[in-house]
Design an enzyme around this catalytic site. Structure first.
Site, short mmCIF file in Angstrom:
data_model
loop_
_atom_site.label_atom_id
_atom_site.label_comp_id
_atom_site.label_asym_id
_atom_site.label_seq_id
_atom_site.Cartn_x
_atom_site.Cartn_y
_atom_site.Cartn_z
N ASP A 221 17.24 30.16 44.91
CA ASP A 221 17.78 30.16 45.81
C ASP A 221 18.48 31.45 46.15
O ASP A 221 18.95 31.94 45.05
CB ASP A 221 18.17 28.70 46.47
CG ASP A 221 19.28 28.28 45.69
OD1 ASP A 221 19.33 28.40 44.42
OD2 ASP A 221 20.52 28.11 46.47
N GLU B 228 21.25 25.90 43.94
CA GLU B 228 22.18 26.26 43.10
C GLU B 228 23.32 26.77 43.58
O GLU B 228 24.88 26.16 43.43
CB GLU B 228 22.46 27.18 41.85
CG GLU B 228 23.57 28.01 41.12
CD GLU B 228 24.34 28.57 41.63
OE1 GLU B 228 25.57 28.63 40.88
OE2 GLU B 228 24.44 29.80 41.78
ZN LIG Z 1 24.12 32.71 41.38
#
Ligand SMILES: [Zn+2]
Length: 379
Positions: A80, A144
């Site tokens: 992401d 994340e």
């Molecule tokens: Zn990162």
């Protein structure tokens, strides 16, 4: 085997990954998982797609060295990227443009370049025909950027992470990062007493009280002893609002703090330190702390043979460093005790920035380091 690292191949793969829009929020990892899995399969990995309970996909890939009982070296990278305001960019953020020795686009540095360099490290070892002594796994995860609950933490909760050591190829400017600070965020509500604005001395202004608290907490120091790589915890007052009307003494004011933490500090420890500091400095102020977010700090205590392996592979003059921000390494270090190092191409100054880029030089250097580590791990 470092001679087998291909600058063209790692650059092309970085650009290809950047061209897929995986902005989080909302979390568009589904757009990239099948093409990433295909790349890993073409490099001899067995792959599968894992879906978190919320339906967010991550790619799990394993390259077997063919030796029973061989140790596992894991690369954990997030697919992401943070959102873009495209109007601010001088190039299309998902164009994957390669120009003047750089790949430019959202995620180039954070951290599709690092993922591409890790895959290139394995490919270079294969091209060199080296017999490996370790299995190599890739966990290319969702989520994340908003905390990891639907990515690495979901893998952890599902019992899917087993490794003897891990590299997280986030952008560290090719430095070996073995420690990182955590973050504690809270809203602090200050209560006063409303009154006529013409006689401000007759009632208690929440804004005036909050100003004293802000003065006590912003840039405050919290420990006598500094961590050798991370320094001291920091505290930033990042947002504030308050008051009711122009002609009323303010009955309410609230502000938000971002208190960066050191390894070993729990949310309770941090809350205690903030409340103590506030009460010591402003014992008469009426305030309540509302905790909002916590991610813990982590470290690989030195000396450690895996840190030494990375330092050797990264080249002469490498010394361990600490990061002032958090990565998924904390899950691996703190919850699983896996020796984990953060090392990758590009700079955190580029991460989340407009016209984000990573240099081809860095991509190639990181791939060489990864190839050396893959070739020597378990030997
Ligand atoms: Zn990162």
């Amino acid at each position: 085997m470092t001679g087998h690292v291909s600058a063209g191949r790692v650059t092309a793969l970085t650009a290809e990954l950047v061209r897929v829009d995986t902005q989080n929020p909302p979390g568009r990892e589904a757009a990239i998982v099948s093409s990433v899995a295909a790349v890993l399969e073409s490099s001899g990995c067995e792959t599968r797609i894992f879906e978190s309970p919320s339906g967010r996909p991550s790619v799990l890939a394993r390259y077997s060295c063919g030796r029973p009982g061989a140790p596992t070296l894991l690369f954990n990278g997030h697919l992401d990227v943070v959102p873009v305001a495209a109007a601010d960019w001088s190039v299309p953020p998902f164009g994957g443009i390669v120009r003047d020795g750089r790949v430019i686009g959202r995620g180039a540095a954070d951290m599709k370049g690092g993922i591409a360099a890790a895959i290139e490290g394995l490919r270079a070892c294969q091209d060199a025909g080296l017999p490996l002594a370790a299995d190599v796994e890739f966990h290319l995860v969702a989520d994340e950027e908003t905390g990891g609950a639907h990515g690495t933490e979901a893998l952890l909760d599902a019992g899917l992470i087993h490794a003897d050591a891990c590299i997280v190829p986030e952008p560290t400017e090719l430095r070996v990062a073995v420690a990182e600070r955590g973050s504690y965020q809270a809203r602090i509500e200050v209560t006063g007493e409303s009154g006529h604005g013409g006689e401000p001395g007759r009632s208690r202004s929440a804004i005036a009280d909050a100003a004293r608290l802000v003065g006590a907490l912003h840039l405050a120091t919290f420990h006598d002893e500094a961590h050798p790589l991370l320094g001291r915890p920091s505290c930033n007052v990042s947002m504030i609002q308050g008051g009711l009307a122009t002609n009323v003494v303010a009955p309410h004011c609230e502000f938000v703090i971002d208190r960066r933490t050191l390894p070993g500090e729990t949310a309770g420890d941090v809350l205690g330190s903030v409340v103590r500091k506030a009460r010591e400095t402003c014992p008469d102020v009426d305030f309540t702390v509302h905790p909002a977010f916590f991610c813990e700090a982590s470290e690989l205590p030195l000396p450690h043979p895996f840190a030494d392996l990375l330092l050797d592979a990264a080249g002469a003059g490498s010394t361990p460093v600490g990061l002032s921000l958090g990565t998924d390494a904390r899950f691996l270090r703190n919850r699983l005790g896996i020796p984990t190092v953060v090392y990758g191409p590009g700079s955190m100054r580029q991460a989340h920035a407009v016209d984000e880029w990573v240099s081809v030089t860095d991509l190639t250097a990181a791939a060489r380091t990864f190839a050396k580590v893959i070739a020597s791990f378990g030997q």
